[in-house]
Design an enzyme around this catalytic site. Structure first.
Site, PDB file in Angstrom:
ATOM      1  CD  GLU A 149       3.290  -4.063  -5.487  1.00 51.33           C
ATOM      2  OE1 GLU A 149       2.243  -4.253  -6.110  1.00 51.33           O
ATOM      3  OE2 GLU A 149       3.613  -2.937  -5.015  1.00 51.33           O
ATOM      4  CE  LYS A 186      -1.329  -3.179  -4.937  1.00 52.67           C
ATOM      5  NZ  LYS A 186      -0.275  -2.590  -5.793  1.00 52.67           N
ATOM      6  CB  CYS A 236       1.876  -1.468  -2.917  1.00 50.96           C
ATOM      7  SG  CYS A 236       2.508   0.080  -3.621  1.00 50.96           S
TER       8      CYS A 236
END
Length: 251
Positions: free
Chosen positions: A42, A110, A143
């Site tokens: 990330e 995200k 994540c």
């Protein structure tokens, strides 16, 4: 069978040129190892964290993308890599997917933002992404997304065979890598490739523990827990429905 590689690496905070030199070096190494898909952590291109990060301070990645796409095409290597991108006064936390033809085929944003800093800094995404990379139906998460079962389930129901998850998991949250990631794999009967960072950004220590997990929840390979190390560890593995052959190299 397809060969998947994960690059557990540290960026160089504040120096996109030095970071990209490491990234491109790992692209070359993956190509030499005949990888089909290479996954990075990330925010690795731009850096992930700065306490007072604003859109004006996010590095511009546009000058670097063409070279990354050229390398992908020349080596027939699909790449998933994390970067922050400024959008006006907003910041999007993206996983960029480049196919083996060098085409940018997805920019996944995200969706699940962790803690007060991320919620104040990033604009969340709204859509899931499943793309075909090197012949693998690949779902994209970043994540904290992996900690929500419904997000992985959406990708599995859309036909994903592999869930690729660039991450910036910080110490001391080892249970995410060791418990939750295998749970997502076995719940959905998919492979999960979880690629974390190492090194530091300001007060944050990234703890490593990148892994590839089989649909039965077995951790097929896992890199070490090395929060302060700048070394890079590769996990490469032949991915197939029933058989996986291990090959690990370390640089």
């Amino acid at each position: 069978m397809k060969r998947v590689a994960l690059s557990q690496m540290a960026g160089v905070p504040g120096d996109i040129e030095a970071t990209m030199a490491r990234v491109l070096s790992d692209v070359e190494a993956a190509a030499r190892e005949k990888a089909d898909l290479l996954i990075f952590p990330e925010g690795i291109i731009t850096g992930y964290y700065s306490a007072d990060l604003t859109a004006a301070r996010v590095p511009d990645i546009s000058a670097w993308l063409p070279e990354l796409q050229r390398r992908a095409k020349s080596s027939r290597l699909a790449i998933i890599i994390g970067a922050l991108v400024a959008d006006g006064e907003s910041i999007r936390n993206l996983a960029l997917a480049i196919d083996e033809e060098g085409e940018l085929v997805a920019q996944y944003c995200k969706r699940a933002l962790y803690g007060k800093w991320e919620q104040a800094t990033f604009t969340p995404g709204e859509c899931s992404e499943v793309v075909v990379l090197a012949g693998i139906k690949t779902g994209l998460l970043i994540c904290y997304d992996i900690e929500f079962p419904e997000l992985t389930r959406q990708l599995a129901q859309a036909g994903a065979e592999l869930i690729a998850t660039p991450t910036a998991l910080m110490a001391p949250s080892t249970e995410v890598a060791q418990v939750l990631v295998p749970a997502r794999a076995i719940e959905n009967q998919v492979f999960v490739a979880y690629c974390n960072r190492v090194g530091q950004e300001e007060e944050l220590d990234f703890l490593g523990l990148s892994s590839l997990v089989a649909p039965d929840g077995k951790i097929l390979a896992q890199a070490g827990e090395i929060p302060r190390s700048s070394s890079r560890i590769w996990i490469s593995r032949r991915l197939a429905a029933a058989a996986v052959t291990l090959a690990i190299s370390t640089t």
